[in-house]
Design a protein around this motif. Structure first.
Motif, mmCIF file in Angstrom:
data_model
loop_
_atom_site.group_PDB
_atom_site.id
_atom_site.type_symbol
_atom_site.label_atom_id
_atom_site.label_comp_id
_atom_site.label_asym_id
_atom_site.label_seq_id
_atom_site.Cartn_x
_atom_site.Cartn_y
_atom_site.Cartn_z
ATOM 1 N N VAL A 195 0.820 -1.213 0.000
ATOM 2 C CA VAL A 195 0.000 0.000 0.000
ATOM 3 C C VAL A 195 0.853 1.262 0.000
ATOM 4 C CG1 VAL A 195 -1.845 -1.194 1.204
ATOM 5 C CG2 VAL A 195 -0.188 0.140 2.526
ATOM 6 N N ILE A 196 2.177 1.137 0.048
ATOM 7 C CA ILE A 196 3.048 2.304 0.072
ATOM 8 C C ILE A 196 3.309 2.768 -1.353
ATOM 9 C CG2 ILE A 196 5.274 3.209 0.807
ATOM 10 C CD1 ILE A 196 3.309 2.343 3.045
ATOM 11 N N PRO A 197 2.971 4.005 -1.696
ATOM 12 C CA PRO A 197 3.234 4.508 -3.051
ATOM 13 C C PRO A 197 4.729 4.466 -3.365
ATOM 14 C CG PRO A 197 1.775 5.980 -1.837
ATOM 15 C CD PRO A 197 2.283 4.992 -0.849
ATOM 16 N N ASP A 198 5.037 4.185 -4.613
ATOM 17 C CA ASP A 198 6.419 4.206 -5.111
ATOM 18 C C ASP A 198 7.313 3.140 -4.492
ATOM 19 O OD1 ASP A 198 5.803 6.416 -6.721
ATOM 20 O OD2 ASP A 198 6.220 7.796 -5.077
ATOM 21 N N LEU A 199 6.727 2.170 -3.821
ATOM 22 C CA LEU A 199 7.504 1.028 -3.336
ATOM 23 C C LEU A 199 7.026 -0.212 -4.085
ATOM 24 C CD1 LEU A 199 9.558 -0.245 -1.408
ATOM 25 C CD2 LEU A 199 7.716 -0.515 0.270
ATOM 26 N N ALA A 200 7.897 -0.770 -4.918
ATOM 27 C CA ALA A 200 7.547 -1.966 -5.684
ATOM 28 C C ALA A 200 7.797 -3.193 -4.812
ATOM 29 C CB ALA A 200 8.381 -2.043 -6.959
ATOM 30 N N VAL A 201 6.771 -4.011 -4.632
ATOM 31 C CA VAL A 201 6.850 -5.161 -3.727
ATOM 32 C C VAL A 201 6.573 -6.442 -4.518
ATOM 33 C CG1 VAL A 201 6.001 -6.165 -1.583
ATOM 34 C CG2 VAL A 201 5.992 -3.686 -1.871
ATOM 35 N N THR A 202 7.483 -7.393 -4.429
ATOM 36 C CA THR A 202 7.324 -8.664 -5.127
ATOM 37 C C THR A 202 6.251 -9.506 -4.447
ATOM 38 O OG1 THR A 202 9.628 -8.652 -5.825
ATOM 39 C CG2 THR A 202 8.502 -10.779 -5.844
ATOM 40 N N ALA A 203 5.405 -10.134 -5.245
ATOM 41 C CA ALA A 203 4.317 -10.945 -4.714
ATOM 42 C C ALA A 203 4.852 -12.178 -3.988
ATOM 43 C CB ALA A 203 3.375 -11.373 -5.830
ATOM 44 N N ARG A 204 4.033 -12.695 -3.093
ATOM 45 C CA ARG A 204 4.411 -13.852 -2.274
ATOM 46 C C ARG A 204 4.793 -15.050 -3.136
ATOM 47 N NH1 ARG A 204 2.212 -18.595 -0.220
ATOM 48 N NH2 ARG A 204 2.489 -19.003 2.005
ATOM 49 N N THR A 205 4.044 -15.297 -4.208
ATOM 50 C CA THR A 205 4.306 -16.461 -5.061
ATOM 51 C C THR A 205 5.743 -16.474 -5.540
ATOM 52 O OG1 THR A 205 2.015 -16.377 -5.808
ATOM 53 C CG2 THR A 205 3.545 -17.713 -7.101
ATOM 54 N N SER A 206 6.241 -15.312 -5.937
ATOM 55 C CA SER A 206 7.594 -15.237 -6.478
ATOM 56 C C SER A 206 8.655 -15.331 -5.393
ATOM 57 C CB SER A 206 7.763 -13.942 -7.265
ATOM 58 O OG SER A 206 6.979 -13.964 -8.442
ATOM 59 N N SER A 207 8.487 -14.587 -4.306
ATOM 60 C CA SER A 207 9.518 -14.619 -3.264
ATOM 61 C C SER A 207 9.598 -15.990 -2.598
ATOM 62 C CB SER A 207 9.273 -13.526 -2.223
ATOM 63 O OG SER A 207 8.020 -13.676 -1.605
ATOM 64 N N PHE A 208 8.461 -16.696 -2.501
ATOM 65 C CA PHE A 208 8.450 -18.018 -1.880
ATOM 66 C C PHE A 208 8.977 -19.108 -2.822
ATOM 67 C CE2 PHE A 208 6.615 -16.062 1.564
ATOM 68 C CZ PHE A 208 6.129 -16.918 2.531
ATOM 69 N N ALA A 209 9.122 -18.792 -4.104
ATOM 70 C CA ALA A 209 9.619 -19.795 -5.049
ATOM 71 C C ALA A 209 11.047 -20.200 -4.740
ATOM 72 C CB ALA A 209 9.525 -19.253 -6.480
ATOM 73 N N PHE A 210 11.770 -19.393 -3.973
ATOM 74 C CA PHE A 210 13.180 -19.672 -3.700
ATOM 75 C C PHE A 210 13.410 -20.164 -2.279
ATOM 76 C CE2 PHE A 210 12.996 -16.510 -7.081
ATOM 77 C CZ PHE A 210 13.718 -17.182 -8.060
ATOM 78 N N ARG A 211 12.354 -20.666 -1.651
ATOM 79 C CA ARG A 211 12.507 -21.239 -0.308
ATOM 80 C C ARG A 211 13.524 -22.388 -0.350
ATOM 81 N NH1 ARG A 211 8.795 -21.710 4.085
ATOM 82 N NH2 ARG A 211 6.978 -21.232 2.788
#
Length: 721
Positions: A195-211
């Motif tokens: 919800v923070i403007p101008d902060l790009a946040v990677t979705a959970r699906t992608s960040s969790f792919a490298f567990r």
């Protein structure tokens, strides 16, 4: 403890979590070593995917791509070429086995535990290995398709603004629920940051792919296309959680800060905001979560939240069996907490998935999904994901205007919601607005770069727009990034098919057949197209007949059958059937296009134009679709010829549109005989017969399996006589 052993040139040291080739010793992540041991103990037998999950991840519910990525990284460490593996073999639809014989350091023989010569659980592994497990796929593709991954190829984010991925937290506790708890915490932190403007946040699906992948900071950041990472760990002592969190600047791998939180379980919902606020104060200090965001509502007491987390983990596996198990968990959550809006939405979304698998009747799926959405919006009328779910429901039932309204509402509430961007892109795609669809797919991909379906959607949209070089690169990126995902192999096969690369087409078709069920509708359709383009028309017809008509059928089905009837000189029979279907389904636009096409080939321009004009207004329908022209068909060229026959001024308008359509394609580096045939028609219609003859006599067109279309096309026959 397992003793040391050899795999080919590699000596494996289980107690030290390392392998050595005699020149260097490489440290493995614990999960990678656990996987290697499980495979080695099986002594060359196939070990099922489910058994690997049981042994390596104990009782956790883990998405399949985590295993695929772990296998890929282990192969990379062991220098095991996935095209010609010598150590780890993928057995399609079954599991994995070791090809290299595991040997003890001093003599050949079985790997042994210190206490027993053969693990007692090997029998159960062999039993499980014979199960057919949909989704365990072979890792192989052509050497010519092997590319170096470069996330810059798909970047759409503004790199001057901060971008962050929140990695799954490590858990140092034996209870499975603690892992679910940690995953839930990470997901809520991600939600808070978006919800923070101008902060790009990677979705959970992608960040969790490298567990459990053990990648270094730079490699992770490159793959996720971010310049900051948030990582952490969770320890549990009775009811107290000790949570350590670090914010890392990727550029120089420095820790901007590290914080430790000691909280009781019921305080977890305020903790997520504390962590998020600490991140924001470092990256975007002018914003505060209190003013720009709000917590998603989970029950703070009782077991409802744990049922939700377990259900979410099961649903992530995306198979019908696990989705049905997930629904049981979600239903238990709402039974305990009737106003649990997120759980209701999860029920609705997953019932729509079961409907798409044809496991729920349409009326049941619709009523139960709508009920879940209504309850959620009754609790929270500004819930973005509820409107995204509403849009998806409308798409499934052909209500496009209502779907667009729902998606636009979702994106107004949450401009970064990847789920809404992707599905709105799909809505635009099926309405042939491919440029706008591609924009939304790219936004979704920027937030969720590991999404299989969005990677495919970007590549397929580029192909439909005739941007073949970009489409090929994106399809190859998708296959390299997600080698076990069949849709990208089918997409590559299709591109190679229409650019006269038969061997590559066959390779990727065979790959997809190994991983998809025999009755999968997408595989059946792809097989029908493949048989047709190889000239096996009876086989193509039989395959197409396995695909049930839905509301009169779709464009691809009508085009395929039209060309088979045309080849067999039986258009009159097909026209009668099309007219009957058009009476049954008067709103089906693809039937009208098929009638226009077939009356054109029957030399009945009056009826052809009547049907074409009932669909094509301002050239919006099918304009720019390379996947139609690739078959040697252009509805614009057909209309231009018929207007010419009538002496209509509209002929020049259609020819200008056709020329603009061809010029927007990127075809320079490919043999595209279907497009060459259409180019020849354009030249004939614009009084350039000599240039048209060059195209008609070109090598690709002469060797094309569908070159019989030259003799069947009324415009070419009339204009060359």
């Amino acid at each position: 403890m397992l003793k040391e052993f050899y795999l080919g040139k590699w000596q494996v040291f289980p107690s030290e979590q390392s392998v050595s080739n005699g020149k260097e010793r490489i440290k493995l992540e614990p999960k990678a070593m656990d996987l290697l041991i499980v495979l080695a103990r099986a002594e060359g037998e196939v070990v099922s995917r489910e058994f690997i999950f049981e042994q390596v991840w104990k009782n956790q519910i883990i998405a399949d791509h985590v295993l695929y990525n772990l296998i890929a990284n282990l192969r990379k460490v062991l220098e095991d070429d996935p095209h010609h593996p010598q150590i780890i073999i993928t057995v399609p639809k079954k599991g994995y086995r070791l090809l290299a014989q595991a040997e003890s350091p001093l003599q050949q023989g079985n790997i042994t535990d210190e206490k027993t010569d053969k693990p007692s659980w090997l029998k159960s592994a062999l039993v499980l290995s014979v199960l057919v497990l949909v989704g365990v796929l072979s890792w192989r593709f052509y050497q010519t398709d092997k590319i170096t991954l470069d996330s810059a190829d798909i970047k759409t984010k503004n790199q001057s603004a901060p971008s962050i991925a929140v990695l799954p937290f490590d858990v140092f506790h034996s209870q499975v629920d603690t892992q679910y708890f940690a995953d839930g915490l990470v997901e809520e932190i991600i939600h808070q940051l978006t919800v923070i403007p101008d902060l790009a946040v990677t979705a959970r699906t992608s960040s969790f792919a490298f567990r459990d992948q053990g990648l270094d900071i730079q490699a992770l950041a490159h793959k996720l296309n971010v310049n900051y990472l948030l990582e952490g760990s969770v320890r549990k002592d009775q009811n107290i959680l000790r949570i350590t969190v670090q914010l890392i600047k990727v550029e120089d791998s420095t820790h901007l800060w590290s914080k430790v939180f000691n909280v009781e379980e019921q305080e977890i919902f305020t903790l997520q905001q504390d962590i998020s606020l600490a991140v924001v104060q470092s990256l975007a200090p002018e914003y505060t979560l209190q003013s720009s965001g709000r917590l998603r509502k989970h029950p703070e007491l009782g077991d409802a939240y744990m049922h939700f987390l377990r259900g979410s983990a099961m649903a992530a596996k995306a198979t019908p069996e696990y989705i049905q198990k997930a629904l049981i968990e979600f239903e238990q959550a709402v039974a305990l907490q009737p106003d649990y809006a997120l759980a209701h939405i999860a029920i609705g979304m997953n019932k729509m998935v079961l409907y798409q698998y044809r496991l729920l009747a349409p009326e049941v799926a619709r009523s139960s999904t709508q009920k879940a959405i209504d309850i959620a919006l009754g609790v929270d009328q500004f819930m973005p994901v509820a409107f995204a779910a509403q849009g998806l429901l409308h798409i499934n039932f052909g209500e496009f205007e209502q779907a667009e309204k729902a998606f636009l509402t979702a994106l107004e509430l949450d401009p970064k919601l990847a789920l809404a961007h992707h599905n709105y892109g799909y809505l635009l795609w099926i309405q042939d607005n491919h440029s706008k669809a591609l924009n939304h797919f790219n936004i979704a991909l920027a937030h969720n770069p590991m999404s299989a379906i969005t990677n495919f959607a970007v590549a397929d949209s580029l192909f439909v727009k005739g941007q073949l070089s970009a489409a090929l690169k994106q399809f190859q990126h998708c296959v390299a990034l997600l080698p076990d995902y069949p849709a990208c192999h089918l997409g590559l096969a299709n591109l190679y098919r229409f650019t006269m690369q038969a061997d590559k087409t066959l390779e990727h078709m065979d790959f997809a057949r190994q991983q998809l069920p025999e009755k999968n509708i997408y595989m059946i359709t792809a097989d029908a197209v493949d048989y047709f383009h190889r000239g096996e028309y009876d086989a193509a017809w039989q395959k197409q007949e396995q695909v049930a008509l839905v509301k009169g059928g779709g464009y691809l089905e009508h085009q395929l059958k039209s060309l088979i009837y045309l080849h067999n000189d039986e258009l009159n029979i097909w026209l009668q059937e099309l007219e009957f279907l058009a009476q049954q389904w008067p709103e089906n636009s693809s039937l009208k296009m098929a009638l226009g096409l077939n009356y054109y080939f029957s030399n009945d321009c009056a009826r052809s134009l009547m049907h074409y004009e009932s669909v094509i207004s301002d050239d919006a329908y099918l304009r720019g679709k390379f996947n139609v022209m690739a078959w040697g068909i252009s509805h614009l060229a057909n209309m231009a010829f018929c207007y010419c026959q009538q002496g209509s001024e509209k002929e020049q308008q259609m020819l200008a549109l056709l020329e603009a359509q061809i010029n927007q394609y990127d075809l320079e580096n490919f043999d595209t005989p279907g497009a060459d045939l259409v180019k020849a028609k354009l030249l004939l219609l614009t009084n350039e017969p000599d240039l048209a003859k060059v195209y008609l006599e070109s090598h690709p067109l002469q060797t094309w399996q569908l070159n019989w279309l030259v003799d069947k096309d009324p415009a070419i026959g009339f204009l060359t006589d």
